[in-house]
Write a protein that holds these residues in place. Structure first.
Motif, PDB file in Angstrom:
ATOM      1  N   ALA A   1       0.828  -1.208   0.000  1.00  0.00           N
ATOM      2  CA  ALA A   1       0.000   0.000   0.000  1.00  0.00           C
ATOM      3  C   ALA A   1       0.860   1.254   0.000  1.00  0.00           C
ATOM      4  O   ALA A   1       0.538   2.249  -0.673  1.00  0.00           O
ATOM      5  N   ALA A   2       1.970   1.217   0.731  1.00  0.00           N
ATOM      6  CA  ALA A   2       2.889   2.364   0.732  1.00  0.00           C
ATOM      7  C   ALA A   2       3.466   2.579  -0.656  1.00  0.00           C
ATOM      8  O   ALA A   2       3.588   3.729  -1.121  1.00  0.00           O
ATOM      9  N   ASN A   3       3.808   1.498  -1.327  1.00  0.00           N
ATOM     10  CA  ASN A   3       4.355   1.606  -2.675  1.00  0.00           C
ATOM     11  C   ASN A   3       3.337   2.230  -3.624  1.00  0.00           C
ATOM     12  O   ASN A   3       3.660   3.118  -4.421  1.00  0.00           O
ATOM     13  N   GLU A   4       2.098   1.784  -3.542  1.00  0.00           N
ATOM     14  CA  GLU A   4       1.052   2.333  -4.396  1.00  0.00           C
ATOM     15  C   GLU A   4       0.826   3.815  -4.095  1.00  0.00           C
ATOM     16  O   GLU A   4       0.622   4.622  -5.015  1.00  0.00           O
ATOM     17  N   TYR A   5       0.879   4.179  -2.824  1.00  0.00           N
ATOM     18  CA  TYR A   5       0.658   5.585  -2.466  1.00  0.00           C
ATOM     19  C   TYR A   5       1.787   6.454  -2.996  1.00  0.00           C
ATOM     20  O   TYR A   5       1.554   7.539  -3.553  1.00  0.00           O
ATOM     21  N   LEU A   6       3.027   5.987  -2.848  1.00  0.00           N
ATOM     22  CA  LEU A   6       4.164   6.741  -3.383  1.00  0.00           C
ATOM     23  C   LEU A   6       4.053   6.866  -4.901  1.00  0.00           C
ATOM     24  O   LEU A   6       4.328   7.936  -5.465  1.00  0.00           O
ATOM     25  N   ASN A   7       3.653   5.788  -5.560  1.00  0.00           N
ATOM     26  CA  ASN A   7       3.467   5.849  -7.013  1.00  0.00           C
ATOM     27  C   ASN A   7       2.418   6.887  -7.393  1.00  0.00           C
ATOM     28  O   ASN A   7       2.557   7.591  -8.403  1.00  0.00           O
ATOM     29  N   SER A   8       1.368   6.987  -6.581  1.00  0.00           N
ATOM     30  CA  SER A   8       0.301   7.958  -6.876  1.00  0.00           C
ATOM     31  C   SER A   8       0.807   9.389  -6.773  1.00  0.00           C
ATOM     32  O   SER A   8       0.216  10.314  -7.346  1.00  0.00           O
ATOM     33  N   LYS A   9       1.925   9.569  -6.060  1.00  0.00           N
ATOM     34  CA  LYS A   9       2.553  10.879  -5.930  1.00  0.00           C
ATOM     35  C   LYS A   9       3.699  11.059  -6.936  1.00  0.00           C
ATOM     36  O   LYS A   9       4.453  12.034  -6.851  1.00  0.00           O
ATOM     37  N   GLY A  10       3.829  10.104  -7.852  1.00  0.00           N
ATOM     38  CA  GLY A  10       4.876  10.200  -8.872  1.00  0.00           C
ATOM     39  C   GLY A  10       6.244   9.759  -8.382  1.00  0.00           C
ATOM     40  O   GLY A  10       7.254  10.109  -9.001  1.00  0.00           O
ATOM     41  N   ILE A  11       6.304   8.971  -7.313  1.00  0.00           N
ATOM     42  CA  ILE A  11       7.574   8.537  -6.733  1.00  0.00           C
ATOM     43  C   ILE A  11       7.724   7.037  -6.909  1.00  0.00           C
ATOM     44  O   ILE A  11       6.840   6.263  -6.510  1.00  0.00           O
ATOM     45  N   ILE A  12       8.841   6.614  -7.500  1.00  0.00           N
ATOM     46  CA  ILE A  12       9.106   5.196  -7.708  1.00  0.00           C
ATOM     47  C   ILE A  12      10.177   4.731  -6.727  1.00  0.00           C
ATOM     48  O   ILE A  12      11.286   5.266  -6.709  1.00  0.00           O
ATOM     49  N   VAL A  13       9.840   3.748  -5.909  1.00  0.00           N
ATOM     50  CA  VAL A  13      10.809   3.134  -5.004  1.00  0.00           C
ATOM     51  C   VAL A  13      10.873   1.644  -5.335  1.00  0.00           C
ATOM     52  O   VAL A  13      10.271   1.190  -6.305  1.00  0.00           O
TER      53      VAL A  13
ATOM     54  N   THR B   1      17.744  13.861  -4.466  1.00  0.00           N
ATOM     55  CA  THR B   1      18.048  15.277  -4.269  1.00  0.00           C
ATOM     56  C   THR B   1      17.210  15.807  -3.112  1.00  0.00           C
ATOM     57  O   THR B   1      16.293  15.137  -2.623  1.00  0.00           O
ATOM     58  N   GLU B   2      17.503  17.023  -2.682  1.00  0.00           N
ATOM     59  CA  GLU B   2      16.733  17.591  -1.572  1.00  0.00           C
ATOM     60  C   GLU B   2      15.248  17.600  -1.879  1.00  0.00           C
ATOM     61  O   GLU B   2      14.421  17.204  -1.033  1.00  0.00           O
ATOM     62  N   ASP B   3      14.864  18.040  -3.078  1.00  0.00           N
ATOM     63  CA  ASP B   3      13.446  18.100  -3.438  1.00  0.00           C
ATOM     64  C   ASP B   3      12.826  16.707  -3.439  1.00  0.00           C
ATOM     65  O   ASP B   3      11.691  16.521  -2.971  1.00  0.00           O
ATOM     66  N   GLN B   4      13.558  15.725  -3.963  1.00  0.00           N
ATOM     67  CA  GLN B   4      13.028  14.360  -4.008  1.00  0.00           C
ATOM     68  C   GLN B   4      12.867  13.788  -2.600  1.00  0.00           C
ATOM     69  O   GLN B   4      11.853  13.156  -2.288  1.00  0.00           O
ATOM     70  N   ASN B   5      13.846  14.029  -1.762  1.00  0.00           N
ATOM     71  CA  ASN B   5      13.772  13.516  -0.399  1.00  0.00           C
ATOM     72  C   ASN B   5      12.617  14.137   0.373  1.00  0.00           C
ATOM     73  O   ASN B   5      11.914  13.457   1.133  1.00  0.00           O
ATOM     74  N   ARG B   6      12.424  15.435   0.179  1.00  0.00           N
ATOM     75  CA  ARG B   6      11.307  16.097   0.863  1.00  0.00           C
ATOM     76  C   ARG B   6       9.974  15.557   0.351  1.00  0.00           C
ATOM     77  O   ARG B   6       9.010  15.416   1.117  1.00  0.00           O
ATOM     78  N   ALA B   7       9.911  15.243  -0.931  1.00  0.00           N
ATOM     79  CA  ALA B   7       8.678  14.681  -1.490  1.00  0.00           C
ATOM     80  C   ALA B   7       8.385  13.311  -0.889  1.00  0.00           C
ATOM     81  O   ALA B   7       7.227  12.973  -0.596  1.00  0.00           O
ATOM     82  N   VAL B   8       9.428  12.494  -0.705  1.00  0.00           N
ATOM     83  CA  VAL B   8       9.258  11.181  -0.069  1.00  0.00           C
ATOM     84  C   VAL B   8       8.758  11.346   1.361  1.00  0.00           C
ATOM     85  O   VAL B   8       7.815  10.664   1.800  1.00  0.00           O
ATOM     86  N   ILE B   9       9.381  12.257   2.105  1.00  0.00           N
ATOM     87  CA  ILE B   9       8.978  12.486   3.496  1.00  0.00           C
ATOM     88  C   ILE B   9       7.526  12.946   3.569  1.00  0.00           C
ATOM     89  O   ILE B   9       6.729  12.441   4.379  1.00  0.00           O
ATOM     90  N   ASP B  10       7.142  13.875   2.712  1.00  0.00           N
ATOM     91  CA  ASP B  10       5.763  14.368   2.721  1.00  0.00           C
ATOM     92  C   ASP B  10       4.780  13.253   2.383  1.00  0.00           C
ATOM     93  O   ASP B  10       3.723  13.117   3.030  1.00  0.00           O
ATOM     94  N   ALA B  11       5.122  12.449   1.374  1.00  0.00           N
ATOM     95  CA  ALA B  11       4.220  11.387   0.952  1.00  0.00           C
ATOM     96  C   ALA B  11       4.050  10.330   2.038  1.00  0.00           C
ATOM     97  O   ALA B  11       2.928   9.857   2.318  1.00  0.00           O
TER      98      ALA B  11
END
Length: 367
Positions: A320-332, A350-360
């Protein structure tokens, strides 16, 4: 035409039993430019020197590469203080593992590695009709005694990742020495140091010095991580001369490209890029770890350019976490291939990517 004639030739026994390697996903349907944090790539990309060398190489792509990788060989030897004739170059360090397996494994032999050891070791060993023996890693780290318990009279190679992918753990210099001391001299110890440049822990040491005076140690490195050349596939091993010469007999000619050789040679001298890449990881790896732990998820200690996050909560599983991150445009990277079905590996970006992961993940934790 008979039914037998329609079946075609069969691969040798065991080939179809091998699960093919699946790399990190690189696309999300409907997302033009996703944040790809699934393959532990260098978030800063390649350095300026490597890019310039790659662009200049276009003049020579009609010419076969130097099969001995002479310029890169000399540069690696100088950079790391190694002997040139003991270096093995491959199409990524994956090919070095495959060449070692091909040179030393016969049907019925085995390799030993940790429970979460890199899948590439296993795939090429199985392709040689050898067995793979996995040592338990209850703490998500390769343990010396557990590895030694798996060694028997058919063991030919022991593989250790330090740092380890996907767990982020490492073995201390003392542990590596103890493992080597306890192994029979006929067993090759391969120490995969793909993420070495990101380690800051004082009890970790490169095994190059240990390998210098040993007849059965190979240490491997890659240009894919700190140097950002994953797409060019350059890796090398530092081996006893007898091992290097044996591998050279089966290494296919021209296995590393002109552009790859030139870019890797240039990358070694780009100390500014290496420093920036290392500092990015060492700044954001602890920040990611602290933030994600604060959301109630487990983050394993890591010395690589990634973190492994565990989601033990059945209400908020890794899938579910993977699907949620994908919905935010983040691939892990889900790590079910390592039988860690509750885990996601996340590259330090990058800083922007890391902050996006934390927010998601903060939003996901609140669901």
């Amino acid at each position: 035409m008979t039914d037998d004639a329609m079946t075609g030739p069969a691969p040798k026994p065991g080939i179809l039993d091998i699960a093919p390697y699946v790399g990190g996903k690189s696309a999300i349907a409907g997302v033009a430019e996703p944040m790809k944090l699934s393959s532990n790539e260098n978030a800063l990309g390649a350095g300026e020197k490597a890019r310039a060398a790659y662009e200049a190489a276009i003049r020579n792509i009609h010419i076969y590469p130097d099969g001995r990788a002479s310029k890169l060989r000399a540069a690696v030897a100088e950079h790391h203080g190694l002997e040139e004739d003991r270096l093995i170059f491959g199409n990524g360090s994956d090919e070095v593992f495959a060449l070692l397996n091909q040179a030393y494994l016969t049907p019925g032999d085995n390799i030993v590695t940790g429970q979460y050891g890199f899948l590439a070791y296993r795939i090429s060993a199985l392709g040689c009709q050898a067995q793979v023996k996995l040592a338990p890693e209850p703490g998500y780290k390769a343990e010396v005694d557990a590895l030694l318990e798996q060694v028997d009279d058919r063991t030919r190679i022991v593989y250790v990742s330090s740092p380890s992918n996907p767990t982020g753990s490492y073995n201390t210099a003392e542990e590596i020495r103890r493992l080597h001391d306890a192994l029979p001299s006929t067993v090759l110890l391969v120490i995969d140091e793909a993420y070495a440049e990101f380690v800051a822990e004082p009890d970790w040491e490169t095994s190059f010095p240990l390998a210098r005076d040993a007849a059965n140690i190979v240490v491997t490195r890659t240009f894919s991580k700190i140097h950002g050349l994953g797409g060019l596939r350059i890796g090398f091993g530092y081996a006893p001369l007898a091992v290097a010469e044996a591998v050279d007999r089966i290494r296919l000619p021209f296995n590393v490209s002109v552009a790859g050789l030139d870019a890797a040679t240039a990358a070694l001298s780009d100390e500014a890029h290496q420093k920036a890449s290392r500092e990015l990881v060492q700044t954001w790896r602890p920040r990611l770890t602290q933030a994600i732990r604060g959301f109630g998820f487990e983050v394993l200690p890591s010395v690589g350019n990634f973190v492994l996050v565990l989601f033990p909560d059945e209400k908020r599983p890794a899938s579910a976490a993977n699907e949620y991150l994908n919905s935010k445009g983040i691939i892990v990277r889900p790590v079910g291939g390592y039988s860690i079905h509750n885990g996601l590996r996340i590259t330090v970006g990058t800083e922007d990517q890391n902050r996006a992961v934390i927010d998601a993940l903060s939003e996901f934790a609140a669901t």
